[in-house]
Write a protein that holds these residues in place. Structure first.
Motif, mmCIF file in Angstrom:
data_model
loop_
_atom_site.group_PDB
_atom_site.id
_atom_site.type_symbol
_atom_site.label_atom_id
_atom_site.label_comp_id
_atom_site.label_asym_id
_atom_site.label_seq_id
_atom_site.Cartn_x
_atom_site.Cartn_y
_atom_site.Cartn_z
ATOM 1 N N GLY A 1 -44.388 25.602 8.917
ATOM 2 C CA GLY A 1 -44.334 24.244 8.619
ATOM 3 C C GLY A 1 -43.314 24.025 7.235
ATOM 4 O O GLY A 1 -42.664 22.883 7.269
ATOM 5 N N TYR A 2 -43.385 24.887 6.297
ATOM 6 C CA TYR A 2 -42.339 24.904 5.439
ATOM 7 C C TYR A 2 -40.744 24.942 5.778
ATOM 8 O O TYR A 2 -39.987 24.077 5.369
ATOM 9 C CB TYR A 2 -42.579 25.997 4.404
ATOM 10 C CG TYR A 2 -41.286 26.139 3.493
ATOM 11 C CD1 TYR A 2 -41.267 25.149 2.358
ATOM 12 C CD2 TYR A 2 -40.522 27.230 3.332
ATOM 13 C CE1 TYR A 2 -40.107 25.338 1.445
ATOM 14 C CE2 TYR A 2 -39.423 27.206 2.670
ATOM 15 C CZ TYR A 2 -39.181 26.306 1.482
ATOM 16 O OH TYR A 2 -38.163 26.311 0.571
ATOM 17 N N ALA A 3 -40.530 25.737 6.954
ATOM 18 C CA ALA A 3 -39.472 26.019 7.575
ATOM 19 C C ALA A 3 -38.935 24.655 8.135
ATOM 20 O O ALA A 3 -37.672 24.377 8.149
ATOM 21 C CB ALA A 3 -39.238 27.167 8.543
ATOM 22 N N ILE A 4 -39.702 24.002 8.740
ATOM 23 C CA ILE A 4 -39.361 23.034 9.616
ATOM 24 C C ILE A 4 -39.282 21.702 8.504
ATOM 25 O O ILE A 4 -38.372 20.879 8.669
ATOM 26 C CB ILE A 4 -40.623 22.583 10.606
ATOM 27 C CG1 ILE A 4 -40.834 23.402 11.410
ATOM 28 C CG2 ILE A 4 -40.610 20.991 10.868
ATOM 29 C CD1 ILE A 4 -41.956 23.187 12.256
ATOM 30 N N LEU A 5 -40.257 21.705 7.491
ATOM 31 C CA LEU A 5 -40.039 20.286 6.708
ATOM 32 C C LEU A 5 -38.846 20.414 5.475
ATOM 33 O O LEU A 5 -38.048 19.456 5.251
ATOM 34 C CB LEU A 5 -41.579 20.080 6.068
ATOM 35 C CG LEU A 5 -42.473 19.886 6.670
ATOM 36 C CD1 LEU A 5 -43.885 19.815 6.099
ATOM 37 C CD2 LEU A 5 -42.160 18.282 7.626
ATOM 38 N N ASP A 6 -38.818 21.698 4.667
ATOM 39 C CA ASP A 6 -38.145 22.008 3.853
ATOM 40 C C ASP A 6 -36.477 22.171 4.497
ATOM 41 O O ASP A 6 -35.784 22.036 3.818
ATOM 42 C CB ASP A 6 -38.397 22.971 2.745
ATOM 43 C CG ASP A 6 -37.615 22.730 1.370
ATOM 44 O OD1 ASP A 6 -37.468 21.565 1.122
ATOM 45 O OD2 ASP A 6 -37.625 23.663 0.591
ATOM 46 N N GLY A 7 -36.782 22.643 5.710
ATOM 47 C CA GLY A 7 -35.308 22.965 6.517
ATOM 48 C C GLY A 7 -34.321 21.958 6.715
ATOM 49 O O GLY A 7 -33.361 22.109 6.340
#
Length: 344
Positions: A23-29
């Motif tokens: 979720g972090y990789a998708i959103l902050d990505g």
């Protein structure tokens, strides 16, 4: 060992931690990708629009990183201790860059001088690129394994992390985030900036496809343990197939200028690549290059069954709440960016 729906508790928590970091990789990505592309925009208005595209969401997206770190500490304390000790210097750089990115966004528009805004534009873009590369560097070393001894202490040096494979994964991570960010920005802009971003979307997609293909070939040739799990469970080949199909669909949707669906596909690519790594590593979390007996797994690195069971209940309540809040923010600030007096 106690199970829930036929899956043991350590494996459940492995899935929770992996899901939160995904979720972090998708959103902050896409935030990091937008920052990496920031200096491609030459006009003041274009840069302000790009900043305000991520303005309402960038700090909320970082919440997923905090949750992921807490989940790793709670569920796998031994792994947490080893990872944060081994990658201490890289994580310090990562945290400093997070702070630099935040103050760059907040300070940029506080003064009207051109040199002032240029300074923070450069620091914002530099920090975004450095964060993406640092994340990729850590991921590459986790995939390849590091020098962990019988006490789960790191016995290598900082320079050992800068090996060819990890550097390749780092650049691939940056390419993925740049593509993800460009697609997000093109959905939020219009007129001349939109036209410029349609070109950047194509270029960043080509960059990612090339890096993805190169990294896949190198992994198959030189990191054989990542393939072993797929040979044991043939239906798991559906994971890399999903990543390939989603990547192909990005190019298809971009050609048709259906950027919302392209963003959905780039989200799927990010999630499937994280799942790809998880399947390849399982049941290991941290591989030791010194001796296979020193591997940290979901079993020897996990908290007690009672702790894991309690944590799963908390996660079952907390994670959907955070996801609901994230969805609400995106829904509230949907649509094209319009600059006003309160904008960055």
């Amino acid at each position: 060992m106690e199970t829930i729906l036929g899956i043991d508790l350590p494996t459940w928590w492995f899935l929770v931690v992996g899901g939160v970091f995904s979720g972090y990789a998708i959103l902050d990505g896409f935030d990091l990708g937008a920052g990496a592309l920031h200096l491609f925009f030459k006009k003041e208005e274009s840069r302000r629009i790009a900043l305000n595209a991520i303005g309402p969401v960038w700090d909320g997206n970082e919440v997923w990183l905090v949750i992921g770190g807490g989940a790793l500490f709670a569920g796998f304390p031994v792994v947490y201790a080893t990872v944060f000790s081994a990658f201490y210097e890289l994580f310090m750089v990562f945290l400093v860059m997070l702070i630099l990115r935040a103050i760059s966004i907040e300070f940029r528009s506080k003064e009207p001088m051109k040199w002032w805004r240029q300074l923070w534009d450069i620091s914002y873009s530099f920090a975004s690129i450095a964060i993406a590369l640092a994340l990729g560097l850590v991921l590459g070393n986790v995939i390849q394994g590091i020098a962990v001894d019988q006490s789960y202490a790191y016995r290598g040096t900082l320079l050992d992390f800068f090996n060819p494979y990890s550097l390749l994964v780092a650049v691939t991570t940056l390419a993925l985030f740049m593509m993800h960010g460009a697609i997000y920005l093109v959905m939020k802009t219009e007129n001349r900036l939109y036209a410029k971003l349609t070109i950047l979307v194509k270029n960043t997609t080509i960059f990612f496809v090339l890096m993805f293909a190169l990294t896949s070939v190198v992994t198959l040739l030189f990191v054989p343990h990542m393939v072993a799990r797929y040979k044991e469970i043939p239906y798991m080949f559906g994971v890399p197939l999903l990543a390939i199909v989603a990547t192909a669909n990005i190019t298809r949707q971009i050609s048709a200028r259906r950027y919302r669906w392209a963003f959905v596909s780039s989200t799927l690519v990010t999630a499937s690549l994280m799942l790809l790594v998880a399947v390849g590593l399982y049941p290991n979390i941290m591989l030791s290059t010194l001796d296979a007996r020193f591997h940290l797994t979901v079993f020897n690195g996990a908290s007690s069954p009672k702790t894991l069971k309690t944590l799963l209940l908390i996660a079952a309540i907390g994670v959907p709440l955070v996801a609901t809040y994230t969805a609400f923010v995106f829904w509230t600030f949907r649509g094209k960016v319009r600059l006003d007096d309160s904008s960055y």
